[in-house]
Design a protein around this motif. Sequence first.
Motif, PDB file in Angstrom:
ATOM      1  N   TRP A  73       0.834  -1.213   0.000  1.00  0.00           N
ATOM      2  CA  TRP A  73       0.000   0.000   0.000  1.00  0.00           C
ATOM      3  C   TRP A  73       0.863   1.256   0.000  1.00  0.00           C
ATOM      4  O   TRP A  73       0.472   2.284  -0.558  1.00  0.00           O
ATOM      5  CB  TRP A  73      -0.961  -0.004   1.196  1.00  0.00           C
ATOM      6  CG  TRP A  73      -0.335   0.215   2.534  1.00  0.00           C
ATOM      7  CD1 TRP A  73       0.309  -0.709   3.292  1.00  0.00           C
ATOM      8  CD2 TRP A  73      -0.282   1.438   3.262  1.00  0.00           C
ATOM      9  NE1 TRP A  73       0.762  -0.142   4.463  1.00  0.00           N
ATOM     10  CE2 TRP A  73       0.412   1.174   4.479  1.00  0.00           C
ATOM     11  CE3 TRP A  73      -0.762   2.726   3.034  1.00  0.00           C
ATOM     12  CZ2 TRP A  73       0.641   2.153   5.431  1.00  0.00           C
ATOM     13  CZ3 TRP A  73      -0.537   3.698   3.991  1.00  0.00           C
ATOM     14  CH2 TRP A  73       0.155   3.414   5.176  1.00  0.00           C
ATOM     15  N   GLY A 107      -4.359   3.882   6.376  1.00  0.00           N
ATOM     16  CA  GLY A 107      -4.796   2.815   7.261  1.00  0.00           C
ATOM     17  C   GLY A 107      -3.591   2.203   7.958  1.00  0.00           C
ATOM     18  O   GLY A 107      -2.516   2.796   8.027  1.00  0.00           O
ATOM     19  N   SER A 151       1.318   4.056  10.203  1.00  0.00           N
ATOM     20  CA  SER A 151       0.561   4.710   9.140  1.00  0.00           C
ATOM     21  C   SER A 151       1.293   5.904   8.549  1.00  0.00           C
ATOM     22  O   SER A 151       1.148   6.210   7.357  1.00  0.00           O
ATOM     23  CB  SER A 151      -0.797   5.158   9.689  1.00  0.00           C
ATOM     24  OG  SER A 151      -1.562   4.039  10.059  1.00  0.00           O
ATOM     25  N   GLU A 174     -10.390   5.586   8.419  1.00  0.00           N
ATOM     26  CA  GLU A 174     -11.074   5.031   7.255  1.00  0.00           C
ATOM     27  C   GLU A 174     -11.547   6.143   6.321  1.00  0.00           C
ATOM     28  O   GLU A 174     -10.795   7.090   6.053  1.00  0.00           O
ATOM     29  CB  GLU A 174     -12.175   4.072   7.710  1.00  0.00           C
ATOM     30  CG  GLU A 174     -11.562   2.888   8.470  1.00  0.00           C
ATOM     31  CD  GLU A 174     -12.548   1.840   8.910  1.00  0.00           C
ATOM     32  OE1 GLU A 174     -13.609   2.198   9.440  1.00  0.00           O
ATOM     33  OE2 GLU A 174     -12.236   0.646   8.740  1.00  0.00           O
ATOM     34  N   GLN A 203      -4.508   2.274  -0.897  1.00  0.00           N
ATOM     35  CA  GLN A 203      -4.886   1.014  -0.254  1.00  0.00           C
ATOM     36  C   GLN A 203      -4.499  -0.166  -1.123  1.00  0.00           C
ATOM     37  O   GLN A 203      -4.639  -0.116  -2.352  1.00  0.00           O
ATOM     38  CB  GLN A 203      -6.394   0.956   0.003  1.00  0.00           C
ATOM     39  CG  GLN A 203      -6.844  -0.403   0.577  1.00  0.00           C
ATOM     40  CD  GLN A 203      -8.307  -0.441   0.932  1.00  0.00           C
ATOM     41  OE1 GLN A 203      -8.681  -0.277   2.076  1.00  0.00           O
ATOM     42  NE2 GLN A 203      -9.162  -0.662  -0.055  1.00  0.00           N
ATOM     43  N   GLY A 205      -6.017  -3.522  -1.539  1.00  0.00           N
ATOM     44  CA  GLY A 205      -7.208  -4.291  -1.198  1.00  0.00           C
ATOM     45  C   GLY A 205      -7.037  -5.792  -1.370  1.00  0.00           C
ATOM     46  O   GLY A 205      -7.924  -6.560  -1.013  1.00  0.00           O
ATOM     47  N   SER A 241      -7.767  -1.931  -4.861  1.00  0.00           N
ATOM     48  CA  SER A 241      -6.390  -1.473  -4.700  1.00  0.00           C
ATOM     49  C   SER A 241      -6.190  -0.214  -5.526  1.00  0.00           C
ATOM     50  O   SER A 241      -6.609  -0.159  -6.691  1.00  0.00           O
ATOM     51  CB  SER A 241      -5.402  -2.547  -5.168  1.00  0.00           C
ATOM     52  OG  SER A 241      -5.475  -3.688  -4.360  1.00  0.00           O
ATOM     53  N   THR A 337     -11.819   1.900  -1.953  1.00  0.00           N
ATOM     54  CA  THR A 337     -10.413   2.118  -1.598  1.00  0.00           C
ATOM     55  C   THR A 337     -10.260   2.767  -0.228  1.00  0.00           C
ATOM     56  O   THR A 337      -9.189   3.273   0.111  1.00  0.00           O
ATOM     57  CB  THR A 337      -9.708   2.973  -2.668  1.00  0.00           C
ATOM     58  OG1 THR A 337     -10.413   4.210  -2.831  1.00  0.00           O
ATOM     59  CG2 THR A 337      -9.654   2.243  -4.005  1.00  0.00           C
ATOM     60  N   GLU A 339      -9.584   4.760   2.713  1.00  0.00           N
ATOM     61  CA  GLU A 339      -9.046   6.103   2.986  1.00  0.00           C
ATOM     62  C   GLU A 339      -8.873   6.921   1.712  1.00  0.00           C
ATOM     63  O   GLU A 339      -8.943   8.150   1.737  1.00  0.00           O
ATOM     64  CB  GLU A 339      -7.693   5.994   3.707  1.00  0.00           C
ATOM     65  CG  GLU A 339      -7.779   5.450   5.115  1.00  0.00           C
ATOM     66  CD  GLU A 339      -7.782   3.937   5.194  1.00  0.00           C
ATOM     67  OE1 GLU A 339      -7.957   3.394   6.300  1.00  0.00           O
ATOM     68  OE2 GLU A 339      -7.625   3.296   4.125  1.00  0.00           O
TER      69      GLU A 339
END
Length: 398
Positions: A73, A107, A151, A174, A203, A205, A241, A337, A339
Amino acid sequence: MTEKKPATEVWITGIGLATSLGEGLDAHWDALNQRRINVDEKGFAPCVVHPLAPLVFDAQIPKKGDQRQMEAWQRIGTYAAGLALESAGVKGNAEILARMDMIVAAGGGERDLAVDSNILSLEAKGNSAPGFLNERLMSDLRPTLFLAQLSNLLAGNIAIVHGVTGSSRTFMGEEASGVDAVRIALARIAAGQSDIALIGGSQNGERKDLLVLYEFGEFNLKEKFAPVWERGAPGGFALGSGGAFLVIESKAHAEARGAKPFARLANVVADQSHRKQAGDVTSTLEKLWTQLGKIGDKAAVITGATGVEPATSEELAFLKAHGGLPVRASGTVFGHTMEAQFPLGLALAALSLSRGALFPSAGAPSVEVEMSARPSQIVVIGTGHWRGEGMALVEAIK
């Protein structure tokens, strides 16, 4: 939590997109107009995901060592940030990058599934001596893994790779974190506290650990893909993603360096309804709508609606109350996605306004009507699957 419409005009001058549809603005515009959707129903069955299109990360992250110490990510986000800086014409401009603010919505980090599986397997077989867990963590995990879980390492990697070294903020929370990243950046520029900012999120995913996490809340879309508005109860989101970053700056700063804008970021408002009574989301969206500013007859809506119930039905009720406006749900095409969903909506809005058209619908025609007129305004809506609501008003620049 709301902000008044800023007096200082703020422009979107850079857009970086790396998603399931590809990378770059032309690739995305072509895919949107072809109604293309990249979805995987088998790779993480029964969960449905929108996998990242193939990227050559060397193009934006040239050092292999930098790539290796990032989780997926972070690579996606750092890549998209580089695209945004290129789009704005500031990549490599040390003077501007040294004072560029950065606000990232992020995240948590990713698990090392091989290590986790091995530890659990040995534990289950009874092969765990005293101190076993500490020994395995010290020997199996690379030294940077714990740091990679933080993060704010996405912002750190962007600073290292691209040289963005002004003030830095990372928001968690989020979907709401994406709304607030944009809201705070706009407020800072409007107040004269900043001239230019990089904002966005990313992100991965395609993570079994993330899918398991959301399965505990029964949020995942399973078995078969369907557009956001057609998922019914209990609904669900298909994780996507992708990375979406934007460069925003004051009009005066952009003009001084000869930058061409994609669109104007006129206002961002945010709230968090209690969601205890039916209709709470609908009423909160109505309140935010009244705070945005004047909405004309050539406006459209791009929403990050998740497909999760009951929030999606309540948002749909709000949209039907404003039924004259064409609507597009980014989640149908890109997946959710998290955030990055609100920055993604902003990017799509600015791209559409700069191209003089709203991209065609890929969802339910009863909700997503076509638009032949050239849009002058696009409202971006972010309704979290669990908490948080926000809106932005993006306007064309004549």
